[in-house]
Scaffold this active site. Sequence first.
Site, PDB file in Angstrom:
ATOM      1  N   ASN A 168      -2.286  29.449 -13.915  1.00  0.00           N
ATOM      2  CA  ASN A 168      -1.449  28.893 -13.315  1.00  0.00           C
ATOM      3  C   ASN A 168      -1.274  27.442 -14.290  1.00  0.00           C
ATOM      4  O   ASN A 168      -3.014  26.726 -14.145  1.00  0.00           O
ATOM      5  CB  ASN A 168      -1.873  28.654 -12.599  1.00  0.00           C
ATOM      6  N   GLU A 188       7.373  36.452  -4.756  1.00  0.00           N
ATOM      7  CA  GLU A 188       5.725  36.580  -4.078  1.00  0.00           C
ATOM      8  C   GLU A 188       6.063  35.927  -3.031  1.00  0.00           C
ATOM      9  O   GLU A 188       7.122  36.515  -2.212  1.00  0.00           O
ATOM     10  CB  GLU A 188       5.846  34.438  -4.568  1.00  0.00           C
TER      11      GLU A 188
HETATM   12  P1  C2E Z   1       1.090  30.048  -6.756  1.00  0.00           P
HETATM   13  O1  C2E Z   1       0.992  30.114  -8.031  1.00  0.00           O
HETATM   14  O2  C2E Z   1       2.774  30.216  -6.619  1.00  0.00           O
HETATM   15  O3  C2E Z   1       0.486  31.196  -6.026  1.00  0.00           O
HETATM   16  C1  C2E Z   1       1.288  31.547  -5.393  1.00  0.00           C
HETATM   17  C2  C2E Z   1       0.296  31.795  -3.629  1.00  0.00           C
HETATM   18  O4  C2E Z   1       0.571  32.049  -2.965  1.00  0.00           O
HETATM   19  C3  C2E Z   1      -1.296  31.960  -3.964  1.00  0.00           C
HETATM   20  O5  C2E Z   1      -1.561  30.567  -2.935  1.00  0.00           O
HETATM   21  C4  C2E Z   1      -1.018  32.604  -3.136  1.00  0.00           C
HETATM   22  O6  C2E Z   1      -2.249  33.526  -2.566  1.00  0.00           O
HETATM   23  C5  C2E Z   1      -0.373  32.389  -1.971  1.00  0.00           C
HETATM   24  N1  C2E Z   1       0.243  34.312  -1.135  1.00  0.00           N
HETATM   25  C6  C2E Z   1       0.042  35.279  -1.807  1.00  0.00           C
HETATM   26  N2  C2E Z   1       1.034  36.362  -1.283  1.00  0.00           N
HETATM   27  C7  C2E Z   1       0.893  35.755  -0.556  1.00  0.00           C
HETATM   28  C8  C2E Z   1       1.702  36.434   0.755  1.00  0.00           C
HETATM   29  O7  C2E Z   1       2.260  37.114   1.333  1.00  0.00           O
HETATM   30  N3  C2E Z   1       1.890  34.937   2.178  1.00  0.00           N
HETATM   31  C9  C2E Z   1       0.897  34.251   1.752  1.00  0.00           C
HETATM   32  N4  C2E Z   1       1.337  33.091   3.096  1.00  0.00           N
HETATM   33  N5  C2E Z   1       0.024  33.194   0.258  1.00  0.00           N
HETATM   34  C10 C2E Z   1       0.918  34.469  -0.481  1.00  0.00           C
HETATM   35  P2  C2E Z   1      -2.768  29.576  -3.311  1.00  0.00           P
HETATM   36  O8  C2E Z   1      -4.156  30.515  -3.709  1.00  0.00           O
HETATM   37  O9  C2E Z   1      -3.306  29.202  -1.941  1.00  0.00           O
HETATM   38  O10 C2E Z   1      -2.565  28.816  -4.340  1.00  0.00           O
HETATM   39  C11 C2E Z   1      -1.480  27.878  -4.261  1.00  0.00           C
HETATM   40  C12 C2E Z   1      -0.628  27.316  -5.399  1.00  0.00           C
HETATM   41  O11 C2E Z   1      -1.697  26.544  -5.760  1.00  0.00           O
HETATM   42  C13 C2E Z   1      -0.498  27.950  -5.985  1.00  0.00           C
HETATM   43  O12 C2E Z   1       1.113  28.716  -5.960  1.00  0.00           O
HETATM   44  C14 C2E Z   1      -0.660  27.454  -7.310  1.00  0.00           C
HETATM   45  O13 C2E Z   1       0.520  26.554  -7.335  1.00  0.00           O
HETATM   46  C15 C2E Z   1      -1.067  26.656  -7.269  1.00  0.00           C
HETATM   47  N6  C2E Z   1      -3.463  27.015  -7.880  1.00  0.00           N
HETATM   48  C16 C2E Z   1      -3.881  27.841  -7.376  1.00  0.00           C
HETATM   49  N7  C2E Z   1      -4.990  28.231  -8.828  1.00  0.00           N
HETATM   50  C17 C2E Z   1      -4.405  26.667  -9.544  1.00  0.00           C
HETATM   51  C18 C2E Z   1      -5.165  26.971 -10.627  1.00  0.00           C
HETATM   52  O14 C2E Z   1      -6.326  27.634 -10.665  1.00  0.00           O
HETATM   53  N8  C2E Z   1      -4.317  25.474 -11.069  1.00  0.00           N
HETATM   54  C19 C2E Z   1      -3.160  25.250 -10.964  1.00  0.00           C
HETATM   55  N9  C2E Z   1      -2.560  24.470 -12.220  1.00  0.00           N
HETATM   56  N10 C2E Z   1      -2.900  25.706 -10.093  1.00  0.00           N
HETATM   57  C20 C2E Z   1      -3.299  26.482  -9.095  1.00  0.00           C
HETATM   58 MG    MG Z   2       4.854  31.112  -6.478  1.00  0.00          MG
HETATM   59 MG    MG Z   3       1.363  30.888  -9.811  1.00  0.00          MG
END
Ligand code: C2E
Ligand code: MG
Ligand code: MG
Length: 669
Positions: free
Chosen positions: A237, A356
């Site tokens: 990301n 997703e």
């Molecule tokens: P995203 O890129 O849309 O990543 C998917 C998010 O949905 C991830 O949350 C993941 O853990 C969560 N997820 C996946 N499957 C499910 C599910 O079945 N149910 C639910 N409730 N959630 C699910 P996470 O890891 O908390 O990350 C949230 C957001 O933070 C990400 O959304 C992304 O936009 C951002 N992010 C995470 N890592 C990075 C990074 O290294 N760099 C940047 N710029 N943004 C990041």
């Molecule tokens: Mg996403």
């Molecule tokens: Mg993503």
Amino acid sequence: MPPRQSLRLLIVDSSDADSRQLAATLTRANIECDWTRVEDEAGLLRALDPLPDAVVCDYHLPELTAARVSEAVSARDPECPLIVVSRQIDDAAGAALINGRYRDFVRKDALARLPAALRREVQAAETRRRLSAAIGQIRSAPEDALEPALRAAIAQDRLALHYQPQVDLHSGRLAGLEALARWEDPVLGTVPPSRFIPVAERSDLAIELGRWALRAACRQIAHWTHCGHRELRVSVNLSGRHFTADSVVEDVGAALAEFGVEPRQLQIEITENTLVGNVERAVAAMRRLAARGVHFALDDFGTGYSSLAYLRQLPLHEIKVDRSFVAEMTQRAEDAVIVRTIIAMAHSLGVRVVAEGIETEAQLAALRRVRCDLAQGYLLARPAPPAQVEALLAVPAVVPAADDGAAERTLLIVDDEPNIAASLKRVLRQDGYRILTAEGAAEGYELLAKHEVGVVLSDQRMPTMSGTDFLVGVKDMYPNTVRMVLTGFTDLESVTAAVNNGAVYKFLTKPWEDDLIRARIKDAFAHYELSRENERLSDELRRANVDLSEMNVALEQHAARKTEALERQLAILQVSQEALDRLPLGVIGVDVEGMVVTANEYAVAALGAAPGTPVASCLPGEFTELLRRASAADGEVRAEHGSHAVICRSMGGASRPRGHLLIAVPASL
Ligand code: C2E
Ligand code: MG
Ligand code: MG
């Protein structure tokens, strides 16, 4: 002697003499104390306000237990040092010490230990208080306070990437992994991305975080490639701020180069909002990276400012449908319609769709039915550290492959009168269908989410929702189903309207004729199977097209890389030839057949070497003789020719002879 210290001390002891002795021990050790003695609970509670710097308590009190003193003191301040003095130490006291009820135990016959223990505990309490004040400040402070902590965590490589699998819904295989940043801070504890990503996005930290994530992911990809997983693609990301920064193309290139990762192994996820106000810049960066083979996914699709106009300009490989639509797509017709529309739109652009946040089997089944390409969600696998993900890399399939063969013919009957449903079931059972029954719309939707239903037969008059309204919802959610309504003549008007808007395929009237209804249902299944087969074929074609165009791109890139390498080699050759031509001596390359293949200017002009002709026909006899000797000796031989010393060297060794090099050095050199 330790520096002089002044402490406010509370002594809990029934004996005044003992207390004085304690205080005297401390004074001798340079601790000046302003001490108070208490011996009962009331006195204790009064004396704890204001809180003393430390409490020293006798273990054997007639009116109080040391445990109670500990409770009262830590209720006021858990950090306040409490040292227990005792004639002897029993097991209970030891346990209390281990559990942190008291900070230390000092035996009465070893009171000399007390000053050092007290000093140490007062100092430690001070440190603990400062630390918890700092934590409290950070925890309660606005998110700005997170920024320095995050900056430090990135700089010191203390963040981690967890990986969440993406599964190909057609084959059931692992298709890729999304890298998600995790921050476990020793002081702040676990800070979720939902807190630290917005903090990063507000400053240049977004770029630092992006660079860190690219490097960490590439390092991991290189490791997995080394372990044999060459086809794995990892998504990283990148925030809008980073993606529209000048350095993004360079940052991606640097991470790939540092770990020797091929561009096709990396996918970058950006959100729609990245593009707002920056479309041209973002598109330019995307095109440059895509030309090298990096893939792109548009994340959280549907939540931002989507516009078909810009979607066409983007070199996208995947569109990720936001979790919020997937969550209710089996219950809310609107969400199901949105998901289907996104899929249709993406497919028309030749782009794959990832859903997703899949948490239930029903969502998975529904997504398969609408030909979604890839799935990601807790149901399939949660994000996990690399070591845990590795188990999945080895399995042939994460979920069973899509079953596109002839599925069991499944019929859903919805009727609020159980006896009507039962008699319909009796009539239709003989045709070998799997028959599901529901007493109302809600139950009907639930069954549709769980099973692949081909034909739905619904009663028109039901208490909560009319059959036609129910079928309108079914059409939105499962447009391939064949929908029929069972109605009396009085409802014909609304039923005709439903037929006209496509929600209902046929209607049947009550009371029904068994043979007629059997024939109608049979037709309905034939219709369903035909449309399903058509859809399967066009989906196969579409997938083949996507694969083909990806292969074409890969081939083009391969050819471009080869051409570039050849051009580089040619340039090197030209430079070498020019250097040879400037030498004031003769250099002649001869192949294994004895043919001159290369000669520098000196060799041509002074010795008569002619590339493309045999040595024997263009050069003096000594050269041919030298070649013969060198072949026999398989090494280096020398001879004189007029004013030249001639050296002949075998090339390539005995096992793989590659001809000879003749060097003619003029005597003047
Ligand atoms: P995203 O890129 O849309 O990543 C998917 C998010 O949905 C991830 O949350 C993941 O853990 C969560 N997820 C996946 N499957 C499910 C599910 O079945 N149910 C639910 N409730 N959630 C699910 P996470 O890891 O908390 O990350 C949230 C957001 O933070 C990400 O959304 C992304 O936009 C951002 N992010 C995470 N890592 C990075 C990074 O290294 N760099 C940047 N710029 N943004 C990041
Ligand atoms: Mg996403
Ligand atoms: Mg993503």
